[in-house]
Design an enzyme around this catalytic site. Structure first.
Site, PDB file in Angstrom:
ATOM      1  N   LYS A   2       0.828  -1.215   0.000  1.00 33.42           N
ATOM      2  CA  LYS A   2       0.000   0.000   0.000  1.00 33.42           C
ATOM      3  C   LYS A   2       0.861   1.264   0.000  1.00 33.42           C
ATOM      4  CE  LYS A   2      -2.609  -0.210   3.662  1.00 33.42           C
ATOM      5  NZ  LYS A   2      -2.238  -1.484   4.281  1.00 33.42           N
ATOM      6  N   ARG A  13     -10.207   1.509   8.501  1.00 33.21           N
ATOM      7  CA  ARG A  13      -9.822   0.116   8.706  1.00 33.21           C
ATOM      8  C   ARG A  13     -10.992  -0.724   9.187  1.00 33.21           C
ATOM      9  NH1 ARG A  13      -4.129   1.146   9.242  1.00 33.21           N
ATOM     10  NH2 ARG A  13      -2.853  -0.669   9.692  1.00 33.21           N
ATOM     11  N   ARG A  64      10.809  -5.789   5.296  1.00 33.98           N
ATOM     12  CA  ARG A  64      10.594  -4.390   4.885  1.00 33.98           C
ATOM     13  C   ARG A  64      11.521  -3.441   5.656  1.00 33.98           C
ATOM     14  NH1 ARG A  64       4.653  -2.067   4.823  1.00 33.98           N
ATOM     15  NH2 ARG A  64       4.557  -2.872   6.941  1.00 33.98           N
ATOM     16  N   ARG A  83      10.461  -1.142  11.050  1.00 28.85           N
ATOM     17  CA  ARG A  83       9.375  -0.662  11.916  1.00 28.85           C
ATOM     18  C   ARG A  83       9.216  -1.546  13.149  1.00 28.85           C
ATOM     19  NH1 ARG A  83       4.217   0.578   8.210  1.00 28.85           N
ATOM     20  NH2 ARG A  83       3.253  -0.364  10.029  1.00 28.85           N
ATOM     21  N   ARG A 126      -1.098  -8.050  13.450  1.00 28.60           N
ATOM     22  CA  ARG A 126      -1.651  -7.062  12.507  1.00 28.60           C
ATOM     23  C   ARG A 126      -2.434  -7.764  11.403  1.00 28.60           C
ATOM     24  NH1 ARG A 126       3.260  -4.361  10.516  1.00 28.60           N
ATOM     25  NH2 ARG A 126       1.885  -2.944   9.423  1.00 28.60           N
TER      26      ARG A 126
HETATM   27  P1  AMP Z   1      -0.012   1.190   9.184  1.00 24.80           P
HETATM   28  O1  AMP Z   1       1.203   2.002   8.902  1.00 24.80           O
HETATM   29  O2  AMP Z   1      -1.195   1.601   8.336  1.00 24.80           O
HETATM   30  O3  AMP Z   1       0.244  -0.298   9.095  1.00 24.80           O
HETATM   31  O4  AMP Z   1      -0.445   1.503  10.708  1.00 24.80           O
HETATM   32  C1  AMP Z   1       0.425   1.210  11.781  1.00 24.80           C
HETATM   33  C2  AMP Z   1      -0.375   1.065  13.060  1.00 24.80           C
HETATM   34  O5  AMP Z   1      -1.040   2.309  13.364  1.00 24.80           O
HETATM   35  C3  AMP Z   1      -1.487   0.026  13.017  1.00 24.80           C
HETATM   36  O6  AMP Z   1      -1.019  -1.287  13.293  1.00 24.80           O
HETATM   37  C4  AMP Z   1      -2.424   0.563  14.103  1.00 24.80           C
HETATM   38  O7  AMP Z   1      -1.916   0.281  15.403  1.00 24.80           O
HETATM   39  C5  AMP Z   1      -2.346   2.064  13.901  1.00 24.80           C
HETATM   40  N1  AMP Z   1      -3.358   2.534  12.916  1.00 24.80           N
HETATM   41  C6  AMP Z   1      -3.112   3.124  11.702  1.00 24.80           C
HETATM   42  N2  AMP Z   1      -4.256   3.438  11.076  1.00 24.80           N
HETATM   43  C7  AMP Z   1      -5.268   3.031  11.891  1.00 24.80           C
HETATM   44  C8  AMP Z   1      -6.689   3.038  11.787  1.00 24.80           C
HETATM   45  N3  AMP Z   1      -7.326   3.511  10.683  1.00 24.80           N
HETATM   46  N4  AMP Z   1      -7.404   2.548  12.833  1.00 24.80           N
HETATM   47  C9  AMP Z   1      -6.791   2.071  13.935  1.00 24.80           C
HETATM   48  N5  AMP Z   1      -5.456   1.984  14.079  1.00 24.80           N
HETATM   49  C10 AMP Z   1      -4.689   2.462  13.079  1.00 24.80           C
END
Ligand code: AMP
Length: 210
Positions: A13, A87, A126, A155, A166
């Site tokens: 993404k 999400r 990654r 990360r 996740r």
């Molecule tokens: P990402 O970079 O999109 O994988 O987001 C990293 C982390 O941020 C996720 O594993 C969640 O803990 C939090 N997070 C990001 N976006 C959301 C969302 N829309 N709703 C809830 N938690 C989020």
């Protein structure tokens, strides 16, 4: 262009979002990036940092508030690409309210499909470049020779155990978004396997912009 990019962690993404945003001249609104920025500068409450570190979802009001604030910024008035938000169905419903209040509509929701057995491996290898934000994969798309390993970031939530959490959160909650947007006639599915440039071509075709 008002777009949502949906896909499990490791689907590509972030990589595709950067290319599409450049192509359409729109900002990338990544709640994950916004939350990580808050963590880095110390403005994110410790309990939210803990949720992120475990791979769980932070409370809806936090991410909805971040997006609502960004929608007011000048660079979002001509469009945007949402990455990592919404999400869950409640977040999608809240987004619907934010859009309606501004008289905006979505142009599409694109889902990047990748078989689950590939996802864990992709996330574990990654790395992102600290200065440029460019995303590499140590196995499939390594950084150029001469890149200082100290400039590459793994990360905190890309560790194997957390990646599994996740993926489970995605399967348990985010997957329900797909029928929601499919019923609205907005969902387009694209195969996320193979060369990133090929995936971009598929995305552009799905959006009728190839
Ligand atoms: P990402 O970079 O999109 O994988 O987001 C990293 C982390 O941020 C996720 O594993 C969640 O803990 C939090 N997070 C990001 N976006 C959301 C969302 N829309 N709703 C809830 N938690 C989020």
């Amino acid at each position: 262009m008002r777009l949502i990019l949906v896909g499990p962690p490791g689907a590509g993404k972030g990589t595709q979002a950067k290319v599409l945003c450049q192509r359409f001249g729109i900002p990338q609104l990544s709640t994950g990036d916004m939350l990580r920025a808050g963590k880095k500068n110390g403005t994110l409450p410790a309990e939210i940092v803990a949720v992120m570190t475990n791979g769980g979802l932070v409370p809806d009001e936090v991410v909805i508030g971040l997006i609502d604030a960004r929608f007011g910024d000048a660079d979002c008035q001509q469009g945007f690409l949402l990455d990592g938000f919404p999400r869950t169905v409640p977040q999608a419903e809240a987004l619907g309210g934010l859009l309606k209040a501004r008289g905006w509509a979505l142009d599409g929701v694109v889902q990047i499909d990748v078989p689950s057995e590939l996802l864990e491996e992709r996330a574990i290898y990654r790395r992102s470049h600290k200065k440029t934000g460019q995303i590499f994969n140590l196995k499939y798309s390594p950084p150029p020779p001469g890149t200082d390993p100290a400039d590459l970031e793994h990360r905190a939530d890309d560790q194997p155990e957390t990646v599994r959490n996740r993926l489970a959160a995605y399967e348990g909650m985010t997957a329900a978004l797909l029928p929601y947007y499919d019923a609205a006639g907005l969902l387009k599915r694209v195969d996320g396997q193979g060369d990133p440039a090929e995936v971009t071509d598929r995305l552009l075709r799905a959006l009728g912009k190839a």
